[in-house]
Design an enzyme around this catalytic site. Structure first.
Site, PDB file in Angstrom:
ATOM      1  N   ARG A 164       0.892  -1.221   0.017  1.00  0.00           N
ATOM      2  CA  ARG A 164      -0.130  -0.170   0.094  1.00  0.00           C
ATOM      3  C   ARG A 164       0.776   1.251   0.036  1.00  0.00           C
ATOM      4  O   ARG A 164       0.424   2.216   0.578  1.00  0.00           O
ATOM      5  CB  ARG A 164      -1.051   0.066   1.320  1.00  0.00           C
ATOM      6  CG  ARG A 164      -1.985  -1.282   1.344  1.00  0.00           C
ATOM      7  CD  ARG A 164      -2.841  -1.210   0.192  1.00  0.00           C
ATOM      8  NE  ARG A 164      -3.997  -1.921   0.212  1.00  0.00           N
ATOM      9  CZ  ARG A 164      -3.889  -3.242  -0.082  1.00  0.00           C
ATOM     10  NH1 ARG A 164      -2.752  -3.731  -0.967  1.00  0.00           N
ATOM     11  NH2 ARG A 164      -4.830  -4.071   0.040  1.00  0.00           N
ATOM     12  N   SER A 233     -11.341  -1.395   2.400  1.00  0.00           N
ATOM     13  CA  SER A 233     -10.622  -1.620   3.692  1.00  0.00           C
ATOM     14  C   SER A 233     -10.166  -0.320   4.316  1.00  0.00           C
ATOM     15  O   SER A 233      -9.486   0.448   3.590  1.00  0.00           O
ATOM     16  CB  SER A 233      -9.360  -2.514   3.588  1.00  0.00           C
ATOM     17  OG  SER A 233      -9.685  -3.722   2.898  1.00  0.00           O
ATOM     18  N   GLU A 329      -6.290   3.683   5.653  1.00  0.00           N
ATOM     19  CA  GLU A 329      -5.838   3.562   4.742  1.00  0.00           C
ATOM     20  C   GLU A 329      -6.225   4.972   3.659  1.00  0.00           C
ATOM     21  O   GLU A 329      -5.355   5.238   2.973  1.00  0.00           O
ATOM     22  CB  GLU A 329      -6.294   2.246   4.048  1.00  0.00           C
ATOM     23  CG  GLU A 329      -5.462   1.898   2.891  1.00  0.00           C
ATOM     24  CD  GLU A 329      -5.996   0.435   2.035  1.00  0.00           C
ATOM     25  OE1 GLU A 329      -5.762  -0.748   2.881  1.00  0.00           O
ATOM     26  OE2 GLU A 329      -6.739   0.574   1.124  1.00  0.00           O
TER      27      GLU A 329
END
Ligand SMILES: Cc1cc2nc3c(=O)[nH]c(=O)nc-3n(C[C@H](O)[C@H](O)[C@H](O)COP(=O)(O)OP(=O)(O)OC[C@H]3O[C@@H](n4cnc5c(N)ncnc54)[C@H](O)[C@@H]3O)c2cc1C
Length: 342
Positions: A164, A233, A329
């Site tokens: 990520r 998420s 995130e």
């Protein structure tokens, strides 16, 4: 140049947050992008780059130029025995592009089907799912470098792709991604060892079936932002060192975990949230989804303050129970269009 003012961004972000942009423009070419950047500079405005809006949290008012990336096109560059290289405009819809590659019998991205957003954002956080990351199939990224006012190509190695993460996250105000160059395989090399994928595939071991199963599993687990506004998420899976992990597993033997390189261990954020009592729990109109604890949902007309209240409460409860910090995130923007720490 068509700069619009006081534009409502609610339809442009999948968390459906009310957010009014003082200035807004859609760009379909590098020239239009350069003109927009110049306008922002001449008017003392920061620039907020918007693609599919599926990985961001926006405040109620933004005094900045929001640049919606809409550069289209797919161009074959070259091929060898094993692979084909193609250059894709930042504004192409990611999922449609993945489906198209499968139709063209080009392989690698099938595990990443149904991820919302546009191609230009895929390198930013190196999107990943079902054991594959986009960075594995990116050869280079074409950008407009705002520091040196020039178009350039950055090799995958120099993008520093990680979980990520990429250089585009380290330096968000410098590069605008205009195209992504992918190197895709002519023969499938199927990655099926993730979760329930192998079982779902049964005897039909093909890339087409892999893509189909990924889509079905995602549809059964993840809420569609059209029905339940969300950003996928919400927290990253924490990566901790072996010493911390040994202490944790001694207390919680069932904790799902995945060994990483460099003596580190990734643990499942969804499990931590579930065990902290947040699966299906809401604070006012924002809560963690009942079928997937990792997904934060805006159940009514929540604003950024409401979203923050819920995710900070989740962070606190997880930390109190496990001593692990959960990092959100999605990218958080402030009222001047700048990225903020969570
Ligand atoms: C239901 C759902 C499921 C999801 N599942 C996954 C998943 O499985 N795996 C995963 O990794 N992610 C997942 N996501 C998160 C999200 O889809 C990805 O991060 C996606 O790449 C974001 O794309 P976007 O076009 O919406 O980007 P945006 O949200 O518009 O932008 C994200 C960030 O990138 C910047 N940016 C956008 N375009 C450019 C550009 N052209 N140049 C430079 N910077 C740019 C923005 O300023 C922002 O900081 C999911 C989201 C949802 C809603």
């Amino acid at each position: 140049m068509n700069i619009e003012s006081q534009v409502q961004l609610k339809p442009f972000n999948t968390l459906s947050l009310d957010s009014i942009a003082s200035h807004f423009i859609k760009v379909q070419s590098i020239q239009a992008l350069q003109d927009a950047l110049l306008f922002a500079q001449n008017n003392d405005l920061n620039v907020l780059l918007l693609s599919g809006g599926s990985n961001m949290m926006l405040p109620e008012h933004i005094q900045a130029l929001v640049v919606a990336m809409d550069i289209q096109g797919i161009e074959f560059l070259n091929e060898d025995d094993q692979s084909k290289t193609l250059k894709v405009g930042a504004g192409q819809v990611w999922h449609d592009f993945v489906l198209w590659t499968t139709e063209q019998q080009l392989y690698g991205l099938q595990n990443l089907a149904l991820i919302p957003g546009l191609v230009g954002a895929s390198p930013v956080q190196n999107i990943g799912a079902y054991g594959v990351e986009a960075g594995e199939f990116i050869q280079s990224v074409e950008v407009f470098d705002r520091q040196f006012n020039q178009v350039k190509s950055i090799s995958a190695t120099d993008c520093h792709f990680a979980y990520r993460h990429s250089i585009f996250k380290d330096d968000p105000n410098r590069y605008v991604i205009t195209h992504v160059v992918f190197k895709l395989l002519k023969t499938p090399d199927l990655k099926m060892n993730y979760g329930d994928l192998k079982t779902a595939m049964g005897d039909e071991v093909t890339a087409e079936n892999l893509q189909k199963q990924v889509i079905q599993i995602r549809q059964s687990k993840l809420p569609d932002p059209k029905d339940y506004p969300n950003v996928g998420s919400f927290f990253k899976n924490p990566i901790i060192n072996q010493t911390e992990f040994s202490q944790l597993i001694a207390k919680f033997p069932n904790i799902p975990h995945y060994p990483q390189t460099g003596n580190q261990v990734k643990i499942a954020a969804g499990w931590l949230i579930d065990q902290s009592g947040w699966k299906g729990k809401r604070l006012n109109q924002v809560g963690m989804f009942e079928k997937q604890a990792l997904v934060l949902v805006n159940y009514a007309n929540a604003n950024l303050t409401d979203v923050k209240a819920t995710y900070q409460a989740v962070q606190k409860d997880v930390f109190d129970k496990f001593g692990v910090h959960l990092e959100p995130e999605p990218v958080l923007f402030n009222e001047f269009g700048l990225i903020q720490n969570h």
